[in-house]
Design a protein around this motif. Structure first.
Motif, PDB file in Angstrom:
ATOM      1  N   ILE A  40       0.882  -1.381  -0.104  1.00 51.30           N
ATOM      2  CA  ILE A  40      -0.039  -0.013   0.084  1.00 51.30           C
ATOM      3  C   ILE A  40       0.992   1.321  -0.234  1.00 51.30           C
ATOM      4  O   ILE A  40       1.838   1.325   0.379  1.00 51.30           O
ATOM      5  N   GLU A  44      -2.409   6.241  -0.828  1.00 49.99           N
ATOM      6  CA  GLU A  44      -3.758   5.144  -0.868  1.00 49.99           C
ATOM      7  C   GLU A  44      -4.095   4.967   0.606  1.00 49.99           C
ATOM      8  O   GLU A  44      -5.491   5.175   0.647  1.00 49.99           O
ATOM      9  N   GLN A  47      -6.187   8.304   1.370  1.00 54.17           N
ATOM     10  CA  GLN A  47      -7.348   8.278   0.612  1.00 54.17           C
ATOM     11  C   GLN A  47      -8.369   7.447   1.359  1.00 54.17           C
ATOM     12  O   GLN A  47      -9.617   7.721   1.477  1.00 54.17           O
ATOM     13  N   GLN A  48      -7.905   6.480   1.738  1.00 55.86           N
ATOM     14  CA  GLN A  48      -8.523   5.304   2.466  1.00 55.86           C
ATOM     15  C   GLN A  48      -9.224   5.865   3.684  1.00 55.86           C
ATOM     16  O   GLN A  48     -10.372   5.783   4.305  1.00 55.86           O
ATOM     17  N   ASP A  69       4.437  10.782  -1.205  1.00 56.02           N
ATOM     18  CA  ASP A  69       4.011   9.349  -1.457  1.00 56.02           C
ATOM     19  C   ASP A  69       5.141   8.413  -1.374  1.00 56.02           C
ATOM     20  O   ASP A  69       6.195   8.785  -1.604  1.00 56.02           O
TER      21      ASP A  69
END
Length: 87
Positions: A40, A44, A47-48, A69
């Motif tokens: 991951i 991500e 966002q989750q 990131d």
């Protein structure tokens, strides 16, 4: 031959922004273990966890370095800090 899915990872997570959804163990500013799927990325994860309030995030830190990131690894320390106001 099929490839087996990679084992989940556990990171240390600390945030000063409240996640959009309930996260078991979350308490603002307190570090706690968080199990994640392997491979991951930080984006991500953000966002989750922060889909409805990501505009409150000022910066993200992984292992003491501000990053936009990266792919997360087992044992990483992720810190999420609020957007700071000022004048």
């Amino acid at each position: 031959m099929g490839s087996e899915p990679a084992s989940p990872i556990t990171v240390k997570f600390k945030s000063y922004v409240t996640p959009s959804e309930h996260v078991e163990g979350f308490e603002s500013g307190k570090e706690f273990p968080l199990k994640l799927r392997a491979a991951i990325t930080l984006e991500e994860l953000v966002q989750q966890l922060f889909s409805k309030n990501r505009n409150h995030i000022g910066f993200k830190v992984v292992n003491g370095k501000v990053v936009k990131d990266k792919v997360l690894s087992d044992g990483d320390l992720i810190e999420i800090y609020r957007l700071m106001g000022g004048g």
